[in-house]
Design a protein around this motif. Structure first.
Motif, PDB file in Angstrom:
ATOM      1  N   MET A 205      79.301  50.659 -69.775  1.00  0.00           N
ATOM      2  CA  MET A 205      78.679  49.385 -70.195  1.00  0.00           C
ATOM      3  C   MET A 205      78.474  48.485 -68.990  1.00  0.00           C
ATOM      4  O   MET A 205      77.424  47.925 -68.783  1.00  0.00           O
ATOM      5  CB  MET A 205      79.577  48.700 -71.248  1.00  0.00           C
ATOM      6  N   ASN A 206      79.566  48.425 -68.209  1.00  0.00           N
ATOM      7  CA  ASN A 206      79.477  47.600 -66.985  1.00  0.00           C
ATOM      8  C   ASN A 206      78.441  48.165 -66.019  1.00  0.00           C
ATOM      9  O   ASN A 206      77.739  47.448 -65.338  1.00  0.00           O
ATOM     10  CB  ASN A 206      80.839  47.531 -66.286  1.00  0.00           C
ATOM     11  N   GLY A 207      78.356  49.509 -65.949  1.00  0.00           N
ATOM     12  CA  GLY A 207      77.370  50.148 -65.048  1.00  0.00           C
ATOM     13  C   GLY A 207      75.946  49.816 -65.448  1.00  0.00           C
ATOM     14  O   GLY A 207      75.076  49.601 -64.593  1.00  0.00           O
ATOM     15  N   LYS A 208      75.701  49.813 -66.784  1.00  0.00           N
ATOM     16  CA  LYS A 208      74.343  49.476 -67.233  1.00  0.00           C
ATOM     17  C   LYS A 208      73.979  48.042 -66.884  1.00  0.00           C
ATOM     18  O   LYS A 208      72.859  47.734 -66.499  1.00  0.00           O
ATOM     19  CB  LYS A 208      74.243  49.681 -68.734  1.00  0.00           C
ATOM     20  N   LYS A 209      74.968  47.162 -66.980  1.00  0.00           N
ATOM     21  CA  LYS A 209      74.707  45.741 -66.667  1.00  0.00           C
ATOM     22  C   LYS A 209      74.373  45.570 -65.164  1.00  0.00           C
ATOM     23  O   LYS A 209      73.458  44.834 -64.788  1.00  0.00           O
ATOM     24  CB  LYS A 209      75.924  44.879 -67.039  1.00  0.00           C
ATOM     25  N   ILE A 210      75.151  46.293 -64.359  1.00  0.00           N
ATOM     26  CA  ILE A 210      74.917  46.203 -62.907  1.00  0.00           C
ATOM     27  C   ILE A 210      73.537  46.734 -62.559  1.00  0.00           C
ATOM     28  O   ILE A 210      72.781  46.153 -61.777  1.00  0.00           O
ATOM     29  CB  ILE A 210      76.014  46.974 -62.148  1.00  0.00           C
ATOM     30  N   PHE A 211      73.166  47.849 -63.145  1.00  0.00           N
ATOM     31  CA  PHE A 211      71.861  48.459 -62.879  1.00  0.00           C
ATOM     32  C   PHE A 211      70.739  47.535 -63.337  1.00  0.00           C
ATOM     33  O   PHE A 211      69.724  47.371 -62.630  1.00  0.00           O
ATOM     34  CB  PHE A 211      71.776  49.809 -63.607  1.00  0.00           C
ATOM     35  N   SER A 212      70.951  46.922 -64.536  1.00  0.00           N
ATOM     36  CA  SER A 212      69.938  45.997 -65.055  1.00  0.00           C
ATOM     37  C   SER A 212      69.787  44.787 -64.149  1.00  0.00           C
ATOM     38  O   SER A 212      68.671  44.315 -63.846  1.00  0.00           O
ATOM     39  CB  SER A 212      70.303  45.536 -66.473  1.00  0.00           C
ATOM     40  N   ALA A 213      70.953  44.265 -63.660  1.00  0.00           N
ATOM     41  CA  ALA A 213      70.903  43.094 -62.763  1.00  0.00           C
ATOM     42  C   ALA A 213      70.206  43.445 -61.453  1.00  0.00           C
ATOM     43  O   ALA A 213      69.397  42.673 -60.910  1.00  0.00           O
ATOM     44  CB  ALA A 213      72.330  42.596 -62.492  1.00  0.00           C
ATOM     45  N   PHE A 214      70.505  44.663 -60.958  1.00  0.00           N
ATOM     46  CA  PHE A 214      69.883  45.109 -59.693  1.00  0.00           C
ATOM     47  C   PHE A 214      68.363  45.238 -59.851  1.00  0.00           C
ATOM     48  O   PHE A 214      67.588  44.849 -58.996  1.00  0.00           O
ATOM     49  CB  PHE A 214      70.506  46.445 -59.269  1.00  0.00           C
ATOM     50  N   GLY A 215      67.978  45.801 -60.990  1.00  0.00           N
ATOM     51  CA  GLY A 215      66.554  45.955 -61.260  1.00  0.00           C
ATOM     52  C   GLY A 215      65.860  44.606 -61.374  1.00  0.00           C
ATOM     53  O   GLY A 215      64.715  44.432 -60.917  1.00  0.00           O
ATOM     54  N   LEU A 216      66.569  43.652 -62.032  1.00  0.00           N
ATOM     55  CA  LEU A 216      66.002  42.321 -62.164  1.00  0.00           C
ATOM     56  C   LEU A 216      65.785  41.667 -60.798  1.00  0.00           C
ATOM     57  O   LEU A 216      64.756  41.032 -60.546  1.00  0.00           O
ATOM     58  CB  LEU A 216      66.922  41.453 -63.030  1.00  0.00           C
ATOM     59  N   VAL A 217      66.776  41.874 -59.921  1.00  0.00           N
ATOM     60  CA  VAL A 217      66.656  41.298 -58.564  1.00  0.00           C
ATOM     61  C   VAL A 217      65.450  41.878 -57.842  1.00  0.00           C
ATOM     62  O   VAL A 217      64.679  41.179 -57.178  1.00  0.00           O
ATOM     63  CB  VAL A 217      67.944  41.554 -57.768  1.00  0.00           C
ATOM     64  N   ILE A 218      65.286  43.208 -58.005  1.00  0.00           N
ATOM     65  CA  ILE A 218      64.151  43.873 -57.335  1.00  0.00           C
ATOM     66  C   ILE A 218      62.835  43.326 -57.875  1.00  0.00           C
ATOM     67  O   ILE A 218      61.886  43.058 -57.105  1.00  0.00           O
ATOM     68  CB  ILE A 218      64.230  45.393 -57.525  1.00  0.00           C
ATOM     69  N   VAL A 219      62.760  43.167 -59.178  1.00  0.00           N
ATOM     70  CA  VAL A 219      61.533  42.655 -59.785  1.00  0.00           C
ATOM     71  C   VAL A 219      61.247  41.239 -59.304  1.00  0.00           C
ATOM     72  O   VAL A 219      60.101  40.891 -58.948  1.00  0.00           O
ATOM     73  CB  VAL A 219      61.634  42.705 -61.325  1.00  0.00           C
ATOM     74  N   ILE A 220      62.305  40.414 -59.265  1.00  0.00           N
ATOM     75  CA  ILE A 220      62.116  39.024 -58.809  1.00  0.00           C
ATOM     76  C   ILE A 220      61.672  38.997 -57.352  1.00  0.00           C
ATOM     77  O   ILE A 220      60.750  38.263 -56.964  1.00  0.00           O
ATOM     78  CB  ILE A 220      63.419  38.215 -59.003  1.00  0.00           C
ATOM     79  N   ALA A 221      62.327  39.846 -56.518  1.00  0.00           N
ATOM     80  CA  ALA A 221      61.963  39.889 -55.089  1.00  0.00           C
ATOM     81  C   ALA A 221      60.531  40.358 -54.904  1.00  0.00           C
ATOM     82  O   ALA A 221      59.774  39.808 -54.097  1.00  0.00           O
ATOM     83  CB  ALA A 221      62.928  40.812 -54.336  1.00  0.00           C
ATOM     84  N   ALA A 222      60.149  41.391 -55.682  1.00  0.00           N
ATOM     85  CA  ALA A 222      58.777  41.898 -55.567  1.00  0.00           C
ATOM     86  C   ALA A 222      57.769  40.843 -56.014  1.00  0.00           C
ATOM     87  O   ALA A 222      56.697  40.672 -55.399  1.00  0.00           O
ATOM     88  CB  ALA A 222      58.628  43.167 -56.393  1.00  0.00           C
ATOM     89  N   THR A 223      58.183  40.125 -57.089  1.00  0.00           N
ATOM     90  CA  THR A 223      57.284  39.076 -57.591  1.00  0.00           C
ATOM     91  C   THR A 223      57.116  37.972 -56.560  1.00  0.00           C
ATOM     92  O   THR A 223      56.008  37.491 -56.286  1.00  0.00           O
ATOM     93  CB  THR A 223      57.837  38.499 -58.897  1.00  0.00           C
ATOM     94  N   LEU A 224      58.258  37.577 -55.964  1.00  0.00           N
ATOM     95  CA  LEU A 224      58.197  36.532 -54.928  1.00  0.00           C
ATOM     96  C   LEU A 224      57.386  37.001 -53.717  1.00  0.00           C
ATOM     97  O   LEU A 224      56.585  36.240 -53.142  1.00  0.00           O
ATOM     98  CB  LEU A 224      59.618  36.128 -54.505  1.00  0.00           C
ATOM     99  N   TRP A 225      57.590  38.282 -53.359  1.00  0.00           N
ATOM    100  CA  TRP A 225      56.860  38.795 -52.182  1.00  0.00           C
ATOM    101  C   TRP A 225      55.354  38.799 -52.447  1.00  0.00           C
ATOM    102  O   TRP A 225      54.560  38.402 -51.606  1.00  0.00           O
ATOM    103  CB  TRP A 225      57.351  40.217 -51.871  1.00  0.00           C
ATOM    104  N   LEU A 226      55.000  39.286 -53.686  1.00  0.00           N
ATOM    105  CA  LEU A 226      53.591  39.318 -54.052  1.00  0.00           C
ATOM    106  C   LEU A 226      53.004  37.909 -54.125  1.00  0.00           C
ATOM    107  O   LEU A 226      51.865  37.658 -53.700  1.00  0.00           O
ATOM    108  CB  LEU A 226      53.399  40.033 -55.383  1.00  0.00           C
TER     109      LEU A 226
END
Length: 422
Positions: free
Chosen positions: A1-22
């Protein structure tokens, strides 16, 4: 459960960073015209010999070395040019010495010759006056000689007639004396009568002797008168000697006047010599210029970008030995796509990132090219056969940056430019 949360948070960070970069990417392209096809540039000066050829004897600077304007860069063999300069200097000295001698001679002639002509003319005038006097003297001496001879001849003739008369008279009285003496001795006449005849006879003898003496004197006078011809001869000799002297004086005047012409000839020679001296000076100046050009100096304050030749290489005018650039002429040349050029104006604010030092500097657009780079390609595209693929063309844009340190100036290195849209 904790692993899924970490993966989801990591993915969210990547999406936010990509959005900011774009977002940042599109924001920059919204307010800037961006080009990575840009390079550092500077005015490159290629240095070679100007008008001399020869082997390189010395290279005074190295690649990448800073140089000042007027600083020697290299030197070619100057032996031939030095020899030429020496020969022309010697020729010039000889010509100037010759001119000086001619001018001194001309100065002397200008003073001496007119004086000689005047002195000779005065001398001729005096001699001609003396000749006139001698001619008169000779004429008078000859007249005197003829008159004296004629007078003496008349005296001799008269004396001869007197002698003849006295002789006849003497003979007559001598006969009378002899006859009366005989008569006296016979006593026919008186002593008184005889003495009268004797006295007359003595007087006749005296007159005869006197006539003889007068004849002798007249003949002496004639001889003396004839000797006057010697005076005529003496004066004649003086006249002939003076005439020879006058002829010599006239010749001297002709020579002096001819020498006056030589003054003009000497002036013309000096003029010709002046032209030759001027031509030699011109040749010497050129030779000295060529000699000075064997040492090639930097035409600018700058940096040695490239050394093309080595010591001992033979160079000719136009063959590069060094390439220099002045950092003050540094600029950035950016190639902008033709469809973006409408947003670029001269004077637009610009930022440029210099790859060589990783720093960004501000500047302005200085000028915009008037033709695409492909126009000047060595092998331009030929679309006359209908084979055409649209390729976006690029236009050169020149940019000046401010406060760029020299360490960051490297012509030819890459630059990323951001030109604020108009």
């Amino acid at each position: 459960m904790n692993g899924k949360k970490i993966f989801s948070a990591f993915g969210l960070v990547i999406v936010i960073a990509a959005t900011l970069w774009l977002a940042h990417y599109f924001y920059l392209r919204h307010i800037y015209v961006i080009s990575e096809d840009a390079f550092q540039k500077a005015d490159i000066v290629t240095v070679s010999t100007e008008d001399v050829s020869g082997n390189i004897k010395n290279l005074f600077v190295k690649e990448f070395q800073q140089v000042k304007k007027g600083e020697p860069l290299f030197k070619t063999d100057d032996s031939l040019y030095r020899k030429q300069v020496k020969l022309l200097q010697e020729k010039l000295s000889a010509l100037e010495f010759k001119k000086k001698s001619m001018k001194n001679k001309l100065s002397q002639l200008k003073i001496q010759i007119p004086e000689q002509v005047k002195m000779a003319q005065d001398k001729l005038k005096a001699e001609q006056q003396q000749l006139s006097m001698l001619k008169n003297k000779e004429s008078m001496a000859f007249v005197n000689y003829r008159a004296s001879v004629e007078k003496a001849s008349s005296g001799v003739d008269a004396a001869k007639k007197g002698v003849e008369a006295a002789k006849t008279n003497l003979k007559r009285w001598e006969n009378q004396y002899k006859r009366f003496k005989d008569l006296y001795e016979k006593g026919i006449i008186s002593k008184q009568q005889f003495e009268e005849i004797e006295s007359a006879y003595s007087a006749a003898q005296f007159k005869y002797q006197k006539a003889l003496a007068e004849l002798k004197s007249a003949e002496e006078g004639l001889k003396e008168a004839k000797s006057l011809i010697n005076n005529v001869s003496i004066v004649r000799k003086e006249r002939k000697a003076l005439e020879a002297k006058i002829a010599a004086t006239k010749k001297q005047i002709r020579v002096a006047k001819a020498t006056l012409k030589s003054i003009e000839e000497l002036k013309n020679l000096i003029k010709s010599l002046d032209k030759e001296i001027a031509a030699t000076k011109t040749g010497l100046e050129k030779a000295e210029i060529f000699l000075s050009h064997t040492t090639v100096k930097s035409p600018i304050n700058g940096v040695v970008a490239k050394k093309w030749r080595e010591k001992g290489d033979f160079v000719t005018p136009g063959l590069p030995v060094y390439s220099l650039y002045n950092p003050k002429t540094f600029y950035v040349l950016a190639w902008i796509e033709e469809d973006k050029l409408k947003n670029v104006k001269a004077g637009a604010d610009t930022e440029a990132e210099l790859e060589v030092c990783g720093k960004t500097f501000e500047g302005k657009v200085v000028s915009i090219g008037t033709a695409a780079g492909s126009t000047f390609a060595l092998i331009p595209r030929d679309t006359s056969q209908g084979e055409f693929t649209k390729v976006t063309q690029r236009i050169p844009v020149k940019i000046r940056l401010e406060n760029v340190p020299q360490v960051c100036i490297k012509p030819g290195t890459s630059v990323t430019v951001y030109i604020r849209k108009d």
